[in-house]
Design a protein around this motif. Structure first.
Motif, PDB file in Angstrom:
ATOM      1  N   LEU A  59     -59.244 -46.368  36.621  1.00 14.08           N
ATOM      2  CA  LEU A  59     -58.041 -45.620  36.258  1.00 14.08           C
ATOM      3  C   LEU A  59     -57.699 -44.657  37.374  1.00 14.08           C
ATOM      4  O   LEU A  59     -58.564 -43.952  37.876  1.00 14.08           O
ATOM      5  CB  LEU A  59     -58.259 -44.830  34.959  1.00 14.08           C
ATOM      6  N   VAL A  60     -56.458 -44.634  37.764  1.00 14.29           N
ATOM      7  CA  VAL A  60     -55.997 -43.718  38.800  1.00 14.29           C
ATOM      8  C   VAL A  60     -54.785 -42.983  38.281  1.00 14.29           C
ATOM      9  O   VAL A  60     -54.045 -43.480  37.405  1.00 14.29           O
ATOM     10  CB  VAL A  60     -55.655 -44.469  40.102  1.00 14.29           C
ATOM     11  N   PRO A  61     -54.564 -41.755  38.765  1.00 10.71           N
ATOM     12  CA  PRO A  61     -53.345 -41.048  38.354  1.00 10.71           C
ATOM     13  C   PRO A  61     -52.096 -41.777  38.823  1.00 10.71           C
ATOM     14  O   PRO A  61     -52.136 -42.604  39.744  1.00 10.71           O
ATOM     15  CB  PRO A  61     -53.503 -39.680  39.020  1.00 10.71           C
ATOM     16  N   LEU A  62     -50.964 -41.465  38.187  1.00  7.82           N
ATOM     17  CA  LEU A  62     -49.679 -42.068  38.580  1.00  7.82           C
ATOM     18  C   LEU A  62     -49.256 -41.544  39.935  1.00  7.82           C
ATOM     19  O   LEU A  62     -49.637 -40.446  40.336  1.00  7.82           O
ATOM     20  CB  LEU A  62     -48.588 -41.734  37.544  1.00  7.82           C
ATOM     21  N   GLY A  93     -41.886 -42.168  31.644  1.00  2.62           N
ATOM     22  CA  GLY A  93     -41.473 -41.013  30.868  1.00  2.62           C
ATOM     23  C   GLY A  93     -42.645 -40.105  30.589  1.00  2.62           C
ATOM     24  O   GLY A  93     -43.777 -40.356  30.976  1.00  2.62           O
ATOM     25  N   PRO A  94     -42.395 -39.003  29.899  1.00  5.90           N
ATOM     26  CA  PRO A  94     -43.472 -38.041  29.650  1.00  5.90           C
ATOM     27  C   PRO A  94     -44.524 -38.642  28.730  1.00  5.90           C
ATOM     28  O   PRO A  94     -44.217 -39.441  27.838  1.00  5.90           O
ATOM     29  CB  PRO A  94     -42.730 -36.873  28.982  1.00  5.90           C
ATOM     30  N   PRO A  95     -45.785 -38.250  28.931  1.00  7.32           N
ATOM     31  CA  PRO A  95     -46.858 -38.772  28.090  1.00  7.32           C
ATOM     32  C   PRO A  95     -46.804 -38.141  26.712  1.00  7.32           C
ATOM     33  O   PRO A  95     -46.222 -37.071  26.517  1.00  7.32           O
ATOM     34  CB  PRO A  95     -48.124 -38.364  28.835  1.00  7.32           C
ATOM     35  N   PRO A  96     -47.393 -38.786  25.752  1.00 10.28           N
ATOM     36  CA  PRO A  96     -47.480 -38.170  24.426  1.00 10.28           C
ATOM     37  C   PRO A  96     -48.241 -36.869  24.495  1.00 10.28           C
ATOM     38  O   PRO A  96     -49.053 -36.635  25.388  1.00 10.28           O
ATOM     39  CB  PRO A  96     -48.236 -39.228  23.604  1.00 10.28           C
ATOM     40  N   THR A  97     -47.952 -35.998  23.535  1.00 13.82           N
ATOM     41  CA  THR A  97     -48.581 -34.675  23.529  1.00 13.82           C
ATOM     42  C   THR A  97     -50.110 -34.802  23.497  1.00 13.82           C
ATOM     43  O   THR A  97     -50.655 -35.516  22.650  1.00 13.82           O
ATOM     44  CB  THR A  97     -48.099 -33.878  22.308  1.00 13.82           C
ATOM     45  N   GLY A  98     -50.804 -34.085  24.470  1.00 17.04           N
ATOM     46  CA  GLY A  98     -52.270 -34.113  24.527  1.00 17.04           C
ATOM     47  C   GLY A  98     -52.834 -35.349  25.185  1.00 17.04           C
ATOM     48  O   GLY A  98     -54.043 -35.542  25.169  1.00 17.04           O
ATOM     49  N   HIS A  99     -51.980 -36.152  25.751  1.00 14.61           N
ATOM     50  CA  HIS A  99     -52.437 -37.393  26.393  1.00 14.61           C
ATOM     51  C   HIS A  99     -51.958 -37.436  27.831  1.00 14.61           C
ATOM     52  O   HIS A  99     -51.100 -36.653  28.244  1.00 14.61           O
ATOM     53  CB  HIS A  99     -51.927 -38.611  25.619  1.00 14.61           C
ATOM     54  N   GLU A 100     -52.566 -38.370  28.593  1.00 13.83           N
ATOM     55  CA  GLU A 100     -52.204 -38.544  29.996  1.00 13.83           C
ATOM     56  C   GLU A 100     -51.991 -40.027  30.254  1.00 13.83           C
ATOM     57  O   GLU A 100     -52.741 -40.878  29.765  1.00 13.83           O
ATOM     58  CB  GLU A 100     -53.319 -38.012  30.898  1.00 13.83           C
ATOM     59  N   ILE A 101     -50.935 -40.315  30.985  1.00 20.21           N
ATOM     60  CA  ILE A 101     -50.641 -41.708  31.340  1.00 20.21           C
ATOM     61  C   ILE A 101     -51.263 -41.993  32.706  1.00 20.21           C
ATOM     62  O   ILE A 101     -51.060 -41.242  33.675  1.00 20.21           O
ATOM     63  CB  ILE A 101     -49.123 -41.955  31.377  1.00 20.21           C
ATOM     64  N   ARG A 102     -52.025 -43.064  32.769  1.00 25.70           N
ATOM     65  CA  ARG A 102     -52.689 -43.459  34.024  1.00 25.70           C
ATOM     66  C   ARG A 102     -52.396 -44.917  34.314  1.00 25.70           C
ATOM     67  O   ARG A 102     -52.009 -45.687  33.438  1.00 25.70           O
ATOM     68  CB  ARG A 102     -54.200 -43.247  33.950  1.00 25.70           C
ATOM     69  N   LEU A 103     -52.650 -45.244  35.588  1.00 28.10           N
ATOM     70  CA  LEU A 103     -52.483 -46.620  36.032  1.00 28.10           C
ATOM     71  C   LEU A 103     -53.854 -47.290  36.040  1.00 28.10           C
ATOM     72  O   LEU A 103     -54.771 -46.836  36.728  1.00 28.10           O
ATOM     73  CB  LEU A 103     -51.864 -46.661  37.426  1.00 28.10           C
ATOM     74  N   VAL A 115     -52.573 -45.027  28.134  1.00 33.52           N
ATOM     75  CA  VAL A 115     -52.573 -43.631  27.699  1.00 33.52           C
ATOM     76  C   VAL A 115     -54.019 -43.253  27.430  1.00 33.52           C
ATOM     77  O   VAL A 115     -54.744 -43.986  26.740  1.00 33.52           O
ATOM     78  CB  VAL A 115     -51.705 -43.457  26.443  1.00 33.52           C
ATOM     79  N   THR A 116     -54.410 -42.121  27.975  1.00 28.25           N
ATOM     80  CA  THR A 116     -55.819 -41.712  27.830  1.00 28.25           C
ATOM     81  C   THR A 116     -55.887 -40.326  27.252  1.00 28.25           C
ATOM     82  O   THR A 116     -54.950 -39.525  27.365  1.00 28.25           O
ATOM     83  CB  THR A 116     -56.531 -41.726  29.192  1.00 28.25           C
ATOM     84  N   THR A 117     -57.015 -40.068  26.621  1.00 27.45           N
ATOM     85  CA  THR A 117     -57.315 -38.731  26.133  1.00 27.45           C
ATOM     86  C   THR A 117     -58.807 -38.501  26.298  1.00 27.45           C
ATOM     87  O   THR A 117     -59.603 -39.434  26.160  1.00 27.45           O
ATOM     88  CB  THR A 117     -56.892 -38.548  24.668  1.00 27.45           C
ATOM     89  N   LEU A 118     -59.213 -37.294  26.643  1.00 27.79           N
ATOM     90  CA  LEU A 118     -60.606 -36.944  26.889  1.00 27.79           C
ATOM     91  C   LEU A 118     -61.109 -36.042  25.781  1.00 27.79           C
ATOM     92  O   LEU A 118     -60.398 -35.120  25.335  1.00 27.79           O
ATOM     93  CB  LEU A 118     -60.758 -36.226  28.234  1.00 27.79           C
ATOM     94  N   CYS A 119     -62.304 -36.342  25.375  1.00 22.26           N
ATOM     95  CA  CYS A 119     -62.921 -35.539  24.317  1.00 22.26           C
ATOM     96  C   CYS A 119     -64.329 -35.159  24.758  1.00 22.26           C
ATOM     97  O   CYS A 119     -65.177 -36.036  25.002  1.00 22.26           O
ATOM     98  CB  CYS A 119     -62.965 -36.332  23.023  1.00 22.26           C
ATOM     99  N   PRO A 120     -64.662 -33.855  24.928  1.00 18.17           N
ATOM    100  CA  PRO A 120     -66.023 -33.462  25.329  1.00 18.17           C
ATOM    101  C   PRO A 120     -67.009 -33.714  24.196  1.00 18.17           C
ATOM    102  O   PRO A 120     -66.656 -33.596  23.021  1.00 18.17           O
ATOM    103  CB  PRO A 120     -65.878 -31.975  25.652  1.00 18.17           C
TER     104      PRO A 120
END
Length: 849
Positions: A59-62, A93-103, A115-120
């Motif tokens: 996964l890489v950032p956009l 477009g903008p990512p969903p709230t609390g999420h990040e869009i990656r390639l 769409v990714t989300t991180l949870c510690p």
């Protein structure tokens, strides 16, 4: 996959749900230490291949500019051609709230958006202090497209629950409500918590389904859906919603069974959409159609007004009253424009389903107290009443539950229509068809205006017809004989029936014309067409026949002259002609028919001819009825064939019946049957000719109205007594003049008319002298003592004498002028053998008394 199969296989978990999303466990350096099967399905790497590799390998950032490679969010299809078009496209477009869009990079090389989300993890702190290989965070990933689709479904459900105008409710298997959306709450008028767990028939206790072929109760319909699983669509339910207890509504309802993922039935869903406005629009359209079908069926002002009241009650109002201007009802004229008080109104139509609703129409009230109550009572309105305001403004007036609409045509107001709504929702235990509403909304006001406009057109058409018919009848009455004077030759009786209101006034006519020598002319005719033009044409023809008859023309010659007059070329006629040729006089006169008969009571001879008309009936004294085989000439104006006369001798007391085809022809029988029926009636003895006329009309025209005018003229023949007639044949010699004077004075003395001897000597002397000088012998002198003294001198010459004024030096020419001063009338009558000069003298007053 079909919609049904997709519903059966639906996974109700979200794309980022930990139980179904791609899950990657990372240590503090973002190195993969855990790889779920869902991650293998998403990126193609097995747990062994992914373990120990940095997250950036997958996964890489956009890109910073936000552009993406073409189709980067779609997996590559083996064997598919390379994508064409622009190499890059805008970002997602903008990512969903609390999420990040990656390639993400798939193992096979294609790229996709996730769409990714991180949870510690618990105990890992912020992840910075986690040792190598120790789990620090969990990354959950899902395809962007799948998440967008899931969010769309969530938005749809949210919209159905909070924004949809369709009422949605879920009932369990006991038919108790377990959930409803906002639209349903508005229908109920309460929050969900207050009616949760109630049954549908408790919420709409008085409602029922009105769609044919289905049960009428909510309980029966819902149980059917739960038991069979068959959905029901567009079922119409009528009831009163709790949020609007004063009005009845109509909903379009649909029902379908609800099952969980394992097929277990847990209830059903109800979709309900209020279609009351649509139903009212359809009812208004249907009412307009019904108005067009039922109003204006006949050209009668009163009938049209009654139809307005009948067709709008109770569908539109509880009571309707129609008031029309008096001049419009009685004579078909437009009312005068001016103040409301100047319009004299008559109540010609009224209909109500409830006396209380009719009372609400007040201040309507009859005319002055004590006035006679007739079929169309006059009405008056006090100042300030809705009707008075409508008359004053010329527009409609809405006052609470009373709506007054003027009947407007052009710039004139023909009357008023008053619609009244009942103040009570029910009448005689049932609701009115317009519902319990007591006032008129904007749509209903517009509908009333349209109804009145259509009714006004129909009333105006009826008014125009009434005016033309009244004018035609008046003209016809003026042109037909008002009184037939007594005749020495015949006894007369007649009947005339105008045609019905639908067909209009026709052009049938009859006449009895006194002729010289105590003879009488009998005529009957028929003009093609109906209406004012036909009546006017009848008057022209009758006047022409009377003028020709006064010239003592024979019947065949009279019809020939009349035919020439009718067939005269248009450009040769005198006088202005307005309008197209179809409205011209010749269009109506061409094809007219006529029968003319002349009866002589001295010789008992009757000469008759006809132009396309039915022959007369002759009833002999013994009751035998015949229809003479009179030569049938062509109708007037066609020309081409000559007219022929027939002469018959009639015994004293014979009956001549002249009639038009309206008497013997009808829709239910032909002319031959009518002639047979007429013959049977005429052959029956009767006390008088009037009684015989009534019998004939009653037998052949039982309803007293026909589609054509009806004329019947009966004449019973007489013969002058021999003592009333004196006739001599004299030679054409000079000495004949003195002999003629002696014969005339002798007969006058025998009749006791010596007072007329001097004038008669002068008349006989002058006429015989002219006959000897200018005519030819033998001569005939005839004196007839009837209602006047008739003197006739006949010779074989065909020259016509002329009345002229002689100069002082003229030696002759004064004789005929002197004769004209001594007698009432004089004239010339031509015969096949020559001519006859005749005069009439009035009896002395003593003889008259």
């Amino acid at each position: 996959m079909s919609a049904t199969r997709a519903a059966d296989a639906a996974d109700f978990r979200g794309p980022l749900d930990i139980s179904r999303a791609a899950t990657v466990v990372l240590d503090g350096r973002d190195t993969v230490v855990g790889w779920s099967p869902a991650a293998t399905a998403l990126l193609g790497y097995s747990p062994r291949e992914a373990a120990g590799r940095p997250l950036s390998a997958f996964l890489v950032p956009l890109p910073a500019d936000g552009t993406l490679p073409a189709a980067s969010d779609r997996p590559a299809t083996p064997g598919a051609p390379a994508p064409s078009g622009p190499p890059a496209r805008p970002g997602p477009g903008p990512p969903p709230t609390g999420h990040e869009i990656r390639l993400a990079r798939h193992r096979d090389g294609h790229e996709l958006l996730v769409v990714t989300t991180l949870c510690p993890l618990a105990g890992a702190g912020d992840g910075g202090g986690a040792g190598d290989g120790a789990p620090g965070r969990v990354l959950v990933a899902a395809e962007l497209g799948e998440l967008r689709q899931w969010e769309s479904r969530l938005a749809l459900l949210q919209g159905l629950a909070t924004q949809s105008p369709v009422g949605l409710a879920i009932y369990d298997t006991d038919l108790r409500l377990t959930w409803s959306n906002t639209a349903y709450e508005r229908e109920i008028g309460k929050p969900l918590a207050e009616y949760l767990g109630m049954r549908a028939d408790e919420l709409y206790s008085g409602g029922r389904f009105v769609t044919p072929g289905y049960p009428s109760t909510l309980d029966a319909v819902m149980h059917h859906v739960i038991d069979t699983g068959e959905p029901i669509l567009d079922l119409h339910f009528q009831g009163i919603p709790p949020s609007d207890p004063g009005a009845e509504h109509l909903w379009s309802c649909s029902y379908y069974r609800l099952e969980d993922a394992h097929g277990h039935v847990f209830g059903l869903c109800e979709d309900a959409f209020d279609i009351s406005d649509r139903q009212r629009a359809q009812q208004r359209l249907a009412l307009l159609v019904e108005v067009g079908r039922r109003i204006g069926t006949v050209l009668d002002v009163v009938t049209t007004a009654e139809e307005i009241a009948e067709v709008t009650v109770p569908e539109f109002a509880a009571a309707v009253r129609v008031d029309i201007a008096r001049v419009t009802v009685m004579s078909g004229e437009l009312p005068a424009t001016g103040s409301p008080a100047a319009m004299d109104l008559l109540r010609v139509g009224e209909h109500s389903v409830d006396p209380a609703a009719a009372d609400a129409a007040e201040p309507l009230h009859p005319g002055a107290p004590g006035s006679p109550v007739d079929r169309y009572p006059p009405v008056a309105y006090p100042p300030g009443s809705p009707q008075d305001r409508s008359l004053a403004s010329g527009g409609l007036v809405l006052d609470d539950n009373v709506l007054v609409v003027p009947l407007r045509v052009g710039g004139s107001v023909l009357g008023l229509v008053t619609f009244v709504r009942s103040p009570r929702p029910r009448v005689s235990g049932r609701p009115l068809a317009h519902g319990p509403a007591t006032t008129f909304d904007n749509g209903e006001v517009a509908l009333a205006d349209e109804l009145a406009a259509r009714a006004a057109v129909c009333i105006d058409n009826a008014r125009r017809f009434t005016r033309e018919r009244s004018a035609s009848l008046a003209l016809q009455r003026q042109l037909l004989p008002h009184h037939v004077p007594p005749q020495s030759a015949v006894d007369i009786a007649y009947r005339y029936l105008p045609s019905d209101d639908v067909t209009g006034v026709g052009g049938d006519w009859f006449d009895v014309i006194p002729l010289s020598g105590t003879r009488v002319g009998l005529v009957v005719g028929d003009v093609v067409g109906h209406g004012l033009q036909a009546a006017a044409t009848m008057g022209r023809l009758r006047t022409s026949v009377r003028a020709f008859a006064q010239l003592d023309m024979a019947p065949d010659e009279l019809l020939t002259r009349l035919d020439d007059l009718v067939g005269q070329p248009l450009e040769e006629r005198q006088g202005p002609r307005d309008g197209p040729p179809s409205d011209a006089y010749d269009e109506l006169t061409t094809g007219a028919t006529c029968l003319y008969a002349v009866y002589d009571p001295v010789s008992r001879r009757c000469v008759m001819a006809r132009a396309g008309h039915l022959p007369p009936a002759v009833v002999h004294p013994d009751g035998q009825v015949t229809f003479p085989d009179l030569p049938a000439g062509p109708p007037l104006g066609l020309g081409g064939l000559p007219f022929e006369s027939m002469e018959i001798e009639l015994p004293v007391g014979s009956l001549l019946a002249l009639f038009t085809d309206g008497l013997v022809e009808a829709r239910d029988h032909d002319i031959d049957q009518g002639l047979d029926a007429l013959g049977r009636v005429l052959g029956t003895p009767a006390a008088s000719l009037d009684e015989l006329c009534d019998r004939a009309v009653s037998a052949l025209v039982p309803d007293a109205t026909t589609a054509d005018d009806t004329a019947l003229l009966l004449a019973r023949t007489r013969q002058l007594d021999e003592s009333q007639v004196a006739e001599w044949e004299l030679p054409a010699e000079a000495v004949t003049v003195g002999r003629a004077r002696e014969l005339a004075t002798g007969r006058l003395a025998a009749w006791g008319l010596e007072e007329l001897s001097f004038a008669t000597e002068l008349v006989v002397s002058e006429l015989v002298t002219n006959a000897v000088r200018y005519g030819g012998g033998p001569l005939r002198l005839r004196l007839i003592r009837d209602r006047t003294l008739l003197c006739e001198v006949a010779d074989t010459g065909h020259t016509s004498p002329h009345l002229r004024h002689s100069a002082e030096d003229d030696e002759g020419g004064r004789g005929l002028f002197i004769v004209a001063q001594l007698v009432q009338r004089w004239g010339t009558r031509y015969t096949p053998a020559g001519k006859t000069i005749w005069t009439e003298q009035a009896f002395p007053p003593a003889e008259f008394d």
